[in-house]
Design an enzyme around this catalytic site. Structure first.
Site, PDB file in Angstrom:
ATOM      1  N   LYS A 259       0.815  -1.356  -0.465  1.00 34.74           N
ATOM      2  CA  LYS A 259       0.210  -0.129  -0.136  1.00 34.74           C
ATOM      3  C   LYS A 259       1.020   1.280   0.072  1.00 34.74           C
ATOM      4  O   LYS A 259       1.303   1.306   0.913  1.00 34.74           O
ATOM      5  CB  LYS A 259      -1.314   0.025   0.987  1.00 34.74           C
ATOM      6  CG  LYS A 259      -2.047   1.087   0.963  1.00 34.74           C
ATOM      7  CD  LYS A 259      -2.648   1.682   2.081  1.00 34.74           C
ATOM      8  CE  LYS A 259      -1.850   2.964   2.469  1.00 34.74           C
ATOM      9  NZ  LYS A 259      -2.086   3.932   2.044  1.00 34.74           N
TER      10      LYS A 259
ATOM     11  N   GLU B 261      10.870   1.454   9.862  1.00 30.75           N
ATOM     12  CA  GLU B 261      12.001   2.907   9.741  1.00 30.75           C
ATOM     13  C   GLU B 261      10.740   4.485   9.738  1.00 30.75           C
ATOM     14  O   GLU B 261       9.693   4.694   8.742  1.00 30.75           O
ATOM     15  CB  GLU B 261      12.740   3.489   8.473  1.00 30.75           C
ATOM     16  CG  GLU B 261      13.204   2.013   7.896  1.00 30.75           C
ATOM     17  CD  GLU B 261      13.852   2.159   6.256  1.00 30.75           C
ATOM     18  OE1 GLU B 261      12.888   2.460   5.732  1.00 30.75           O
ATOM     19  OE2 GLU B 261      14.398   0.576   6.451  1.00 30.75           O
TER      20      GLU B 261
ATOM     21  N   CYS C 106      13.668  11.436   5.868  1.00 30.91           N
ATOM     22  CA  CYS C 106      13.865  11.326   7.604  1.00 30.91           C
ATOM     23  C   CYS C 106      15.004  11.688   7.762  1.00 30.91           C
ATOM     24  O   CYS C 106      15.580  11.922   9.121  1.00 30.91           O
ATOM     25  CB  CYS C 106      13.570   9.779   7.490  1.00 30.91           C
ATOM     26  SG  CYS C 106      14.138   8.357   6.908  1.00 30.91           S
TER      27      CYS C 106
ATOM     28  N   GLU D 182      10.088  17.157  15.057  1.00 31.70           N
ATOM     29  CA  GLU D 182      10.407  16.695  13.604  1.00 31.70           C
ATOM     30  C   GLU D 182       9.636  18.016  12.612  1.00 31.70           C
ATOM     31  O   GLU D 182       8.463  17.775  12.872  1.00 31.70           O
ATOM     32  CB  GLU D 182      10.109  15.353  13.068  1.00 31.70           C
ATOM     33  CG  GLU D 182      11.124  15.137  11.651  1.00 31.70           C
ATOM     34  CD  GLU D 182      10.417  14.209  11.116  1.00 31.70           C
ATOM     35  OE1 GLU D 182      11.625  13.625  10.472  1.00 31.70           O
ATOM     36  OE2 GLU D 182       9.593  13.191  11.201  1.00 31.70           O
TER      37      GLU D 182
END
Length: 472
Positions: free
Chosen positions: A174, A248, A282, A372
């Site tokens: 997906k 991750e 990231c 973040e």
């Protein structure tokens, strides 16, 4: 299109695709229902018991290589699809995203061939009345759910699909609903490569589709790259079925610039690590610590280089209007917390673009320095000593990546070993050998992928012990 059990199909419900460079709606994509997901998982389960389940290492290697060749043959189509979905500069897609997708399949084909397992001969002794040979086999986990993000949609999808197939699993993938095009092209390549029906399945959709997939009792493992908050949600769903996960997740990555560093290289490297893909990777740098003797000079040079970046050429837009609003909200918060905006800090009059931004003047305890942002922004702060900066770098809920800039070889090794991160670059950024482990600490993820680490995650070790018996 959806791709289930070897066939492409549409769906009653659809969702819109938006070009982030100008905000225009460019098309629609079929949205998988719970029933579609159920069928995809069932097809993947059946495929395990078909020809794919009997395929040996050489056969699987050949499949991976055909898929790599298929992507390469349609290279320009993949680049165009990647650019259309993400808005990233064409050069970035053509030199990083699509070549890495090809490389992922070829790398795991090679790694699979060279993989060796354990074997231990045991002599007769004590209660062990006869000699034996114990050796290890690797069997596939089964049906793997792969949930990929929007920032590097093909690269990170293939980073998981390639080793999963290499080890004989079947996959239900997906992709992000924001970036579905390259996943559909990948399904076309896999179909053309003659992969048996059900081995790879593709379901498009938003959160509801993904939630049904990761909670499905027919899924044997989950591989996910994306936001930390989403990872926590998936982990909760996986817990009910004790489903293994490989995550991750996010990062608040730091760069450390020592006074002895090649300052021009450090500035150029920080521009790249902070603003590539508009900071939507990231691994991007959001915290920069510069030793005090060169701090002022570094900030001036970084602001100058940042000011010269060109939208659409050197960086792209935010992926969506919602993400643009989130990033701009962080810019406002930074100013409220007392930041000095050295350059940038505003929206642009073009699609979902925002200005690359350099901030200074904040303490390490501010939200801007701790949370973040996932946009084109970094905060630069001075430091005095090596011990001080290592402590400040490690004072984070994240632990994904860091960069150290120094010409002192001893310091480079010493500091890299003390930084709490899954990967530490010295005088470079984002260089990757696909054989090495990749992943993060704490809120940056669970487990490692890359090389043998991926092959281990996507398989289950089985020990076989053969009794040899005593000589007659």
């Amino acid at each position: 299109m959806l791709y289930i059990d070897g066939a492409f199909e549409s769906a009653a419900d659809t969702f819109a695709l938006v070009d982030p460079t100008d905000g225009r709606t460019t098309g629609t994509v079929p949205e998988a229902s719970a029933a579609h997901v159920d069928r995809a998982v069932a097809a993947a389960r059946r495929a395990l018991g078909g020809p794919w389940g009997e395929e040996g290492v050489e056969g699987r290697r050949a499949v991976l290589r055909r898929i790599a060749d298929g992507i390469e043959a349609r290279f320009d189509e993949f680049v165009a699809a990647e650019v259309a979905d993400t808005g990233k500069p064409r050069e970035l897609a053509a030199t990083v995203d699509i070549p890495r997708a090809v490389g992922n399949f070829r790398a795991y084909a090679d790694l699979l061939y060279g993989r060796a397992e354990e074997a231990y001969p045991t002599a007769a002794h004590g209660w062990n009345s006869g000699a034996a040979l114990s050796y290890t086999l690797r069997r596939p986990l089964g049906v793997v759910a792969v949930v990929a993000p929007w920032n590097l949609p093909l690269l990170l999808l293939t980073w998981k699909v390639a080793p999963a197939l290499a080890m004989g699993n079947t996959v239900v993938a997906k992709p992000s609903e924001l970036t579905p095009r390259t996943a559909t092209l990948l399904a076309e390549v896999i179909d053309a490569a003659g992969v048996p029906a059900g081995v790879f399945n593709l379901v498009h959709g938003a959160a509801a589709t993904g939630a049904h997939l990761v909670a499905h009792p027919g899924v044997d493992a989950i591989a996910f790259t994306g936001a930390t908050a989403t990872g926590r949600t998936i982990m909760g769903a996986a817990a009910a079925n004790l489903t293994p996960v490989s995550f991750e997740l996010g990062g608040k990555n730091a760069a450390v610039v020592f006074a002895d560093a090649d300052l021009d290289a450090a500035v150029a490297g920080t521009v790249r690590s902070s603003f590539t893909h508009a900071g939507q990777i990231c691994l991007c740098t959001e915290r920069v610590y510069v030793q005090r003797p060169v701090y002022d000079r570094f900030v001036r040079a970084l602001a100058e280089r940042t000011r010269a970046l060109r939208p659409g050429v050197d960086y792209g837009p935010m992926i969506s209007a919602g993400h643009r609003a989130k990033v701009l909200g962080h810019f406002r918060l930074a100013e409220e917390e007392g930041a000095t905006v050295e350059v940038g800090g505003r929206a642009m009059d073009q699609g979902f673009f925002v200005e690359p931004t350099v901030l200074t003047g904040l303490g390490d305890d501010t939200r801007t320095v701790r949370e973040e942002i996932f946009g084109p922004v970094c905060h630069v702060a001075p430091f005095d000593t090596e011990a001080e900066v290592v402590g400040r770098v490690n004072d984070s809920e994240y632990g994904l990546a860091a960069t150290v800039w120094t010409t002192d070889l001893s310091r480079a090794h010493r500091v890299a070993a003390r930084i709490e991160a899954g990967i530490v670059w010295v005088n470079c950024w984002n260089l990757r050998d696909l054989r090495t482990p990749f992943g993060g600490l704490r809120s940056s993820g669970i487990g490692r992928e890359g090389g043998a680490h991926s092959l281990d995650f996507f398989s289950e070790p089985v020990t076989v012990c053969v009794g040899i018996g005593a000589e007659q």
